[in-house]
Design a protein around this motif. Structure first.
Motif, PDB file in Angstrom:
ATOM      1  N   GLU A  73       0.875  -1.152   0.001  1.00 45.36           N
ATOM      2  CA  GLU A  73      -0.029   0.012  -0.026  1.00 45.36           C
ATOM      3  C   GLU A  73       0.970   1.327  -0.042  1.00 45.36           C
ATOM      4  O   GLU A  73       0.777   2.149  -1.067  1.00 45.36           O
ATOM      5  CB  GLU A  73      -0.894   0.134   1.321  1.00 45.36           C
ATOM      6  N   ILE A  74       2.029   1.167   0.917  1.00 39.29           N
ATOM      7  CA  ILE A  74       2.905   2.436   1.025  1.00 39.29           C
ATOM      8  C   ILE A  74       3.566   2.489  -0.280  1.00 39.29           C
ATOM      9  O   ILE A  74       3.748   3.709  -0.754  1.00 39.29           O
ATOM     10  CB  ILE A  74       3.807   2.334   2.128  1.00 39.29           C
ATOM     11  N   ALA A  75       4.179   1.428  -0.740  1.00 35.67           N
ATOM     12  CA  ALA A  75       4.973   1.449  -1.924  1.00 35.67           C
ATOM     13  C   ALA A  75       4.255   2.175  -3.275  1.00 35.67           C
ATOM     14  O   ALA A  75       4.643   2.735  -4.120  1.00 35.67           O
ATOM     15  CB  ALA A  75       5.400   0.108  -2.490  1.00 35.67           C
ATOM     16  N   LYS A  76       2.919   1.728  -3.414  1.00 30.31           N
ATOM     17  CA  LYS A  76       2.147   2.207  -4.336  1.00 30.31           C
ATOM     18  C   LYS A  76       1.695   3.466  -4.286  1.00 30.31           C
ATOM     19  O   LYS A  76       1.742   4.426  -5.350  1.00 30.31           O
ATOM     20  CB  LYS A  76       0.868   1.217  -4.680  1.00 30.31           C
ATOM     21  N   ASN A  77       1.451   3.981  -3.086  1.00 34.21           N
ATOM     22  CA  ASN A  77       1.224   5.337  -2.897  1.00 34.21           C
ATOM     23  C   ASN A  77       2.259   6.220  -3.332  1.00 34.21           C
ATOM     24  O   ASN A  77       2.240   7.336  -3.711  1.00 34.21           O
ATOM     25  CB  ASN A  77       0.550   5.561  -1.402  1.00 34.21           C
TER      26      ASN A  77
END
Length: 191
Positions: free
Chosen positions: A122-126
């Motif tokens: 989730e963080i990486a994609k954001n």
């Protein structure tokens, strides 16, 4: 392993920017002497160290830019569930970290380990960054999270943007299972 983590936490409580820079500069000089011109380093970003190590390494990256390229991985050494851990990782990505690390085995349960991986994605994609996950740091085949990381990589469309390091449990599972996972790793484009 737990004693090692406790000792590291105690050591990190006394971190200073000057101390980190002195130790890391020594390593950079030694690596440069051997002809190394690019370094990827995992920098602890967690409720104990906070952003101090990141700040020190970002300063070194500027100071040594003429000698070596330094890529910084924000690494949640203490997991992602402690209060403020996720926010620190996101702040690290805003403050100069180039990619996001992970360490699912630090979490207490299998469910939390899977959630750790979910949060990383989730963080990486954001932030549109790659992932470098220390997965399965155990000789116990029950700690085998690599298949979940592989399937999550494919599900999230993150092929070619994930590195799996350590992968120790892979050596402890049945050869047929290991072969299947290795095939899926290639399909997922995991380094």
């Amino acid at each position: 392993l737990e004693e090692n983590r406790r000792l590291i936490r105690e050591f990190k409580e006394n971190y200073t920017i000057a101390g980190i820079k002195e130790r890391a500069s020594r390593v950079i000089r030694e690596m440069a002497k051997e002809g190394i011109t690019a370094i990827r380093t995992q920098v602890d970003v967690d409720p104990t160290a906070k952003l101090l190590p990141l700040k020190a390494i970002c300063e070194l990256r500027k100071e040594h830019a003429h000698v070596v390229d330094i890529e910084i991985c924000a690494f949640p050494q203490e997991g992602v569930f402690k209060q403020g851990a996720r926010e620190l990782l996101e702040q690290a990505l805003n403050d100069g970290a180039d990619l996001l690390g992970g360490l699912p085995l630090v979490e207490k349960t299998e469910r939390e380990q899977r959630e750790h991986i979910d949060i990383l994605f989730e963080i990486a994609k954001n932030y549109d960054v790659e992932l470098e996950v220390q997965i399965d740091e155990s000789n116990n085949p029950k700690d085998f999270m690599l298949p979940y990381l592989v399937e999550k990589t494919i599900k999230e469309g993150y092929q070619g943007r994930v590195s799996a390091t350590h992968c120790i449990s892979l050596s402890k599972v049945d050869n047929k299972i290991a072969s299947g996972v290795i095939k899926r790793i290639k399909e997922a484009g995991i380094n």
